[in-house]
Design a protein around this motif. Structure first.
Motif, PDB file in Angstrom:
ATOM      1  N   VAL A  40       0.831  -1.202   0.000  1.00  0.00           N
ATOM      2  CA  VAL A  40       0.000   0.000   0.000  1.00  0.00           C
ATOM      3  C   VAL A  40       0.870   1.259   0.000  1.00  0.00           C
ATOM      4  CG1 VAL A  40      -1.788   1.280   1.249  1.00  0.00           C
ATOM      5  CG2 VAL A  40      -1.820  -1.231   1.238  1.00  0.00           C
ATOM      6  N   HIS A  70      -7.348   5.132  -7.641  1.00  0.00           N
ATOM      7  CA  HIS A  70      -8.771   5.453  -7.804  1.00  0.00           C
ATOM      8  C   HIS A  70      -9.149   5.592  -9.278  1.00  0.00           C
ATOM      9  CE1 HIS A  70      -6.968   9.492  -8.031  1.00  0.00           C
ATOM     10  NE2 HIS A  70      -8.057   9.849  -8.692  1.00  0.00           N
ATOM     11  N   ARG A  73      -9.289   1.415 -10.588  1.00  0.00           N
ATOM     12  CA  ARG A  73      -9.842   0.320  -9.794  1.00  0.00           C
ATOM     13  C   ARG A  73     -11.057  -0.273 -10.495  1.00  0.00           C
ATOM     14  NH1 ARG A  73     -14.579   2.198  -7.954  1.00  0.00           N
ATOM     15  NH2 ARG A  73     -14.774   4.373  -7.309  1.00  0.00           N
ATOM     16  N   PRO A  96     -11.683   3.035   0.489  1.00  0.00           N
ATOM     17  CA  PRO A  96     -10.357   3.205  -0.117  1.00  0.00           C
ATOM     18  C   PRO A  96     -10.433   3.282  -1.636  1.00  0.00           C
ATOM     19  CG  PRO A  96     -10.635   0.969   0.721  1.00  0.00           C
ATOM     20  CD  PRO A  96     -11.805   1.763   1.210  1.00  0.00           C
ATOM     21  N   LEU A  97      -9.613   4.179  -2.203  1.00  0.00           N
ATOM     22  CA  LEU A  97      -9.536   4.414  -3.646  1.00  0.00           C
ATOM     23  C   LEU A  97     -10.880   4.847  -4.232  1.00  0.00           C
ATOM     24  CD1 LEU A  97      -7.213   1.491  -4.871  1.00  0.00           C
ATOM     25  CD2 LEU A  97      -6.637   3.584  -3.638  1.00  0.00           C
ATOM     26  N   PRO A 108      -4.732   5.273   2.288  1.00  0.00           N
ATOM     27  CA  PRO A 108      -4.228   4.495   1.150  1.00  0.00           C
ATOM     28  C   PRO A 108      -4.641   5.135  -0.176  1.00  0.00           C
ATOM     29  CG  PRO A 108      -6.102   3.388   2.157  1.00  0.00           C
ATOM     30  CD  PRO A 108      -5.754   4.537   3.052  1.00  0.00           C
ATOM     31  N   LEU A 111      -2.169   0.795  -4.589  1.00  0.00           N
ATOM     32  CA  LEU A 111      -1.731  -0.543  -4.226  1.00  0.00           C
ATOM     33  C   LEU A 111      -0.854  -1.072  -5.356  1.00  0.00           C
ATOM     34  CD1 LEU A 111      -2.040  -2.990  -2.212  1.00  0.00           C
ATOM     35  CD2 LEU A 111      -3.753  -3.869  -3.824  1.00  0.00           C
ATOM     36  N   TYR A 245      -8.623  -1.565   5.744  1.00  0.00           N
ATOM     37  CA  TYR A 245      -8.590  -1.269   4.308  1.00  0.00           C
ATOM     38  C   TYR A 245      -7.793  -2.258   3.477  1.00  0.00           C
ATOM     39  CZ  TYR A 245      -4.077   1.188   5.161  1.00  0.00           C
ATOM     40  OH  TYR A 245      -2.791   1.531   5.508  1.00  0.00           O
ATOM     41  N   GLN A 246      -6.899  -3.054   4.107  1.00  0.00           N
ATOM     42  CA  GLN A 246      -6.158  -4.024   3.295  1.00  0.00           C
ATOM     43  C   GLN A 246      -7.093  -5.069   2.692  1.00  0.00           C
ATOM     44  OE1 GLN A 246      -6.300  -4.558   6.616  1.00  0.00           O
ATOM     45  NE2 GLN A 246      -7.001  -6.689   6.584  1.00  0.00           N
ATOM     46  N   LEU A 249      -8.802  -3.656  -0.564  1.00  0.00           N
ATOM     47  CA  LEU A 249      -7.752  -3.466  -1.564  1.00  0.00           C
ATOM     48  C   LEU A 249      -7.313  -4.808  -2.152  1.00  0.00           C
ATOM     49  CD1 LEU A 249      -5.479  -0.689   0.007  1.00  0.00           C
ATOM     50  CD2 LEU A 249      -7.197  -0.456  -1.807  1.00  0.00           C
TER      51      LEU A 249
END
Length: 732
Positions: A40, A70, A73, A96-97, A108, A111, A245-246, A249
Motif C-alpha cells: 500500500v 482510484h 480500480r 479506499p480508492l 491508502p 496498491l 482497508y487491506q 484493496l
C-alpha cells in the motif's frame, strides 16, 4: 455438568502446542499457487486532493503486475451507497480508492501488486503523488468550541446544577487521555484466494469472519461467493472488529487481475486506521463532609473523523457506579482531519472510568476520608442509569478481599508520608466495571463416527482462550475427556456468531455451545432407546448421566454404553442451537466488577515511577477457566500500567501526522516495567446473565488500573497529574 466437569478447572490452552511450534497459521501464512503480493502507498498530507499519481517508474519494475489507484480500480457495487459493517460508526464509512479526495494523513492512495512482497514494496517507493493541499485540523483542543453532541444520548437524572451549588464541598477538574494505538503482534493482513467465477476464499486477520464476509459480499456484489477464514489471530484488542482497508484493496486487485493476492500492512501502516481517541473530560462533583455524593457531572469531548461520528460509552459509568441522585452526563465530539477511532480494549470504560476514579480520589482527599471507605460509603446495588438492580454484584467482596491481600489497612492517609531512601512510596486504588453482555449466537455439535465430539461456531480466538473454554464447555456437557473434543472456529460457513469483542464470547457463543450439546444429548438418548431391549427405554434426560464418554442410567450405573459404540450403530449425530439474551435479563442490570490496589515507588530526583505491586480482585460470575481468565486480567493490568505511564501516540499538528508510528518510539511496558501482579476471582453466583452464569473478563482487567496508578502516584508525591500518560517531565 458431570462430577468430573472440566468447567472451572485451570486447564492449559488446547491450541498452545500449535502456537509454540509454529503450526498455527495466521492470515499472511497460507500458501496459494501463483500468489501475488500487494504493498500500500499512503498519503503524506492530511487534507486535500490528489492532482496526479505518477506510476510510470513503479510499473517499469520487472515483476510488477499492477498499480491500482482510484483511476483504474474495478467497479465497486456499493461505493455510491457505502456498505455498513457490523461495527460501523454513524456516518459514511471510509472507502479506499474511492476518488481523489484525501481525508487524513496515511490514507491508502495506491496498491502496487507484484510477484513478491519485496518487489511490491520497492516499486511502491517509486510512486510519485502530487497534491492540492488544503488546510487541516488534527488538534482536539482547537475545535472545542465547534464540538457537537454525540449521536448516542446519555442518561441524566435529578438537578445537578442546584445540587452542586448547594453542596458543602466541591471539586471541578479536567482529565486528559491521549490517542493510543492497538499494536497487536500480528499486523493486519488479507490473503484472497481467487477462484473462477469470482469466488473468493479469504484468510483475514479479523474478530468476525461473518462480518468480513458480509462486508465483501455487500461492497463488491458477490453474494454467496465469499468465504472468510481466520483460524488464528495474533492479537487484535478491537482493531479487528471492523474490516480494515487491506481487505477491500486485496479483493479489488484479485477481481481485476483474476488472480490470488495478499496484502500485509507494515508496522507503520498499523497507525493508519482506528485507534483509541483522545479525550478531554470534565468531572465536577459536589459532596458532603462525610463523602456522600450529592451531585456529579461527567462531560467528555472525544475526537472523531469528519466522515463518521465514533461514539463510546465514556460517561455512563459515572451514572452507574455510585449512588448519587443528581447526575449530569454529556458527551460531545470534535470532528478532525483524521481517520475514525475504533473500539480498543474496554472502549469508553478504560478512559471514562480513569477520569471518574481519579476524581473520586480527589473527593477522598478533599473530605479527608480513606479512598476505599469513600467508595464503600457510596456503594449501590442499583445501576442508576437504568434504575435496575444488578443480577449479581460482588464488588463489596472485591474491595474487602483485595484490601486484605494488599494490606490496605496499613496505608496512612497523608500524601508523601511513605519513603524508602530516595524513593517515595504511594498506595492507590480504584474500581473497575464492565458490562456483562450476551448477544445472539449459534453453535453446531456433532458426534462423529470415531466417537469424537466436534463443535463449531463462526467465532474468533484473538488470544483470549476461546478454543480452550469452548472445548471445556462441550466436554462437560457430554461427559467426555478434553482430548475427545474438538472446537472449530474462524470460518464464515460455520454457525452464526457475533463479533468477538465486548467480553461477550463465553456468554454468547459458550451458551450456544452448551445448548447444542444439550440438544445432542437428547439425540444420543433417543438413539440408545432404538433397541427394544435397551436398558434406556422410557428414560428421560433426567434419568441418565454422561460420564467418561459413556451414557449411564442413574438408578443402575452398571447399565451404561460407550458413546463411541452407540455411534457405530446409529451413525453420526448432530444438533444445532441458537441462543439469545433471556427475558429475565430485562429486569436487571448486569456487570463485571473489580477492585485494583497499586503500590508505586517514585524516584524523587528523577521522577521515574515503578509499579511494584498490584492486586486485582475480580467478580466475573462463574469462571470457566481460571488460568486463561487470570491471564486475561494480567494482560489488562499490564496494559493499564502502560496507559498510566507509557502509551501515547504523538501528532505533529503542523503536518497532521503521527510521529511515533513504530514500536521503538510508541512506548509500551516491557518485562523490566512489570513486577508483582496478584490476580484472583471472588465467588459470584449469577443465574440471570446466561445458562453458564459466566461473565467475560477480556475488558475488565484494564479498567481502573490507570486510575489506581495515578492515585498511588499522588499518594507518593502529593502531585496530581491529570493528563495521561504520567511521565517524569510532568512529575518534575
Amino acid at each position: 455438568m458431570n462430577s468430573t466437569s472440566p468447567i472451572g478447572q485451570p486447564l492449559p490452552r488446547v491450541d498452545g502446542r500449535l502456537k509454540v511450534t509454529g503450526q498455527a497459521k495466521y492470515a499472511a501464512e497460507f500458501e496459494i499457487p501463483g500468489l501475488l503480493h500487494g504493498s500500500v502507498v499512503n498519503s503524506t498530507i492530511a487534507r486535500g486532493r490528489v492532482r496526479r499519481i505518477d506510476t510510470t517508474a513503479a510499473e517499469a519494475v520487472a515483476g510488477v503486475v499492477l498499480v491500482l489507484t482510484h483511476e483504474n480500480r474495478p467497479p465497486v457495487a456499493s461505493y455510491d451507497e457505502p456498505y455498513q459493517d457490523d461495527d460501523a460508526a454513524d456516518g459514511s464509512p471510509f472507502r479506499p480508492l474511492y476518488n481523489d479526495r484525501v481525508l487524513y494523513s496515511g490514507q491508502p492512495l495506491a496498491l502496487v501488486v507484484a510477484e513478491s512482497l519485496e518487489l511490491a514494496r520497492y516499486a511502491g517507493s517509486l510512486v510519485r503523488i502530487e497534491y492540492d493541499v488544503e488546510p487541516h485540523q488534527t488538534d482536539l483542543a482547537a475545535v472545542r468550541e465547534q464540538a457537537h453532541p454525540a449521536p448516542e444520548e446519555v442518561p441524566s437524572r435529578g438537578d445537578f446544577e442546584a445540587a452542586y451549588r448547594g453542596a458543602p464541598l466541591q471539586i471541578d477538574h479536567e482529565y486528559g487521555t491521549p490517542i493510543e494505538h492497538h499494536n497487536p503482534m500480528e499486523p493486519h493482513a488479507s490473503t484472497v484466494h481467487y477462484q473462477p467465477g469470482d469466488e473468493l476464499i479469504i484468510y483475514d486477520k479479523t474478530q468476525g469472519v461473518q462480518n468480513c464476509m458480509r462486508y465483501v459480499e455487500g461492497v463488491f456484489g458477490l453474494e454467496g461467493k465469499v468465504q472468510v477464514r481466520s483460524p488464528f489471530v495474533g492479537g487484535a484488542f478491537g482493531s479487528g472488529l471492523r474490516p480494515q482497508y487491506q481487505l477491500p484493496l486485496a479483493v479489488m486487485a484479485a477481481l481485476k487481475l483474476k488472480r490470488s493476492v495478499r496484502v500485509v500492512l507494515k508496522r507503520q501502516q498499523m497507525f493508519t486506521f482506528g485507534y483509541r481517541p483522545r479525550t478531554l473530560q470534565r468531572l465536577a462533583i459536589g459532596f458532603s463532609p462525610n463523602g456522600r455524593l450529592e451531585a456529579l457531572h461527567h462531560g467528555s469531548l472525544g475526537q472523531t473523523s469528519r466522515f463518521e461520528d465514533f461514539t463510546e460509552h465514556e460517561v455512563e459509568w459515572s451514572g452507574a457506579l455510585y449512588a448519587c441522585d443528581n447526575v449530569q452526563l454529556e458527551y460531545k465530539l470534535g470532528s478532525l482531519d483524521v481517520y475514525t477511532p475504533i473500539d480498543m480494549r474496554a472502549p469508553g470504560a478504560a478512559i471514562g472510568v480513569y477520569a471518574l476514579e481519579a476524581a473520586m480520589d480527589e473527593v477522598a482527599y478533599a473530605a479527608a476520608i480513606d479512598p476505599l471507605q469513600l467508595r464503600l460509603r457510596n456503594y449501590t446495588g442499583i445501576n442508576g442509569n437504568q434504575g435496575k438492580p444488578y443480577s449479581s454484584k460482588e464488588l463489596r467482596a472485591c474491595y474487602e478481599q483485595g484490601a486484605e491481600r494488599f494490606g490496605w489497612s496499613r496505608r496512612p492517609l497523608e500524601a508523601r508520608s511513605m519513603r524508602d531512601g530516595h524513593e517515595l512510596i504511594g498506595w492507590g486504588m480504584a474500581t473497575g466495571v464492565w458490562e456483562a453482555m450476551q448477544m445472539p449466537a449459534s453453535a453446531k455439535a456433532c458426534l462423529a463416527a470415531d466417537g469424537r465430539l466436534i463443535v463449531s461456531s463462526a467465532t474468533a480466538d484473538i488470544g483470549t482462550g476461546t478454543y480452550t473454554v469452548m472445548t471445556q464447555i462441550a466436554a462437560s456437557a457430554l461427559g467426555l475427556p478434553m482430548d475427545r473434543v474438538e472446537f472449530r472456529l474462524g470460518d464464515s460457513r460455520f454457525a452464526q456468531a457475533p463479533l468477538e469483542g465486548g467480553s461477550a464470547t463465553v456468554s454468547s457463543v459458550g451458551s450456544a455451545v452448551h445448548q447444542a450439546c444439550v440438544g445432542l444429548r437428547e439425540k444420543i438418548l433417543d438413539a440408545a432407546q432404538q433397541s427394544p431391549a435397551s436398558p434406556f427405554t422410557g428414560a428421560s434426560l433426567d434419568d441418565v448421566a454422561f460420564e467418561d464418554g459413556e451414557l449411564v442410567l442413574k438408578r443402575d450405573p452398571a447399565r451404561r454404553v460407550p458413546l463411541a459404540q452407540l455411534i457405530q450403530t446409529s451413525g453420526t449425530l448432530e444438533a444445532e442451537a441458537s441462543v439469545k439474551p433471556g427475558d429475565e435479563r430485562e429486569k436487571y442490570a448486569t456487570g463485571t466488577h473489580s477492585a485494583i490496589f497499586v503500590e508505586v515507588r517514585v524516584d524523587e530526583a528523577l521522577g521515574t515511577v515503578r509499579v511494584t505491586r498490584v492486586v486485582s480482585a475480580v467478580a466475573a460470575g462463574k469462571v470457566i477457566n481460571p488460568k486463561t481468565a487470570a491471564s486475561q486480567i494480567l494482560g489488562g493490568v499490564v496494559w493499564g500500567i502502560g496507559m498510566a505511564l507509557h502509551e501515547e501516540t504523538w501528532t505533529d499538528h503542523r503536518l497532521g501526522r503521527y510521529m511515533n508510528h513504530n514500536l521503538a518510539e510508541y512506548h509500551v511496558p516491557v518485562n523490566a516495567d512489570i513486577h508483582d501482579i496478584d490476580v484472583f476471582f471472588v465467588e459470584e453466583q449469577d443465574s440471570v446473565v446466561n445458562d453458564l452464569g459466566s461473565k467475560g473478563v477480556g475488558e475488565i482487567g484494564i479498567v481502573g488500573v490507570a486510575a489506581a496508578v495515578a492515585n498511588a502516584i499522588y499518594h507518593a508525591t502529593g502531585k496530581r497529574v491529570r493528563d495521561l500518560p504520567i511521565t517524569p517531565d510532568k512529575l518534575l
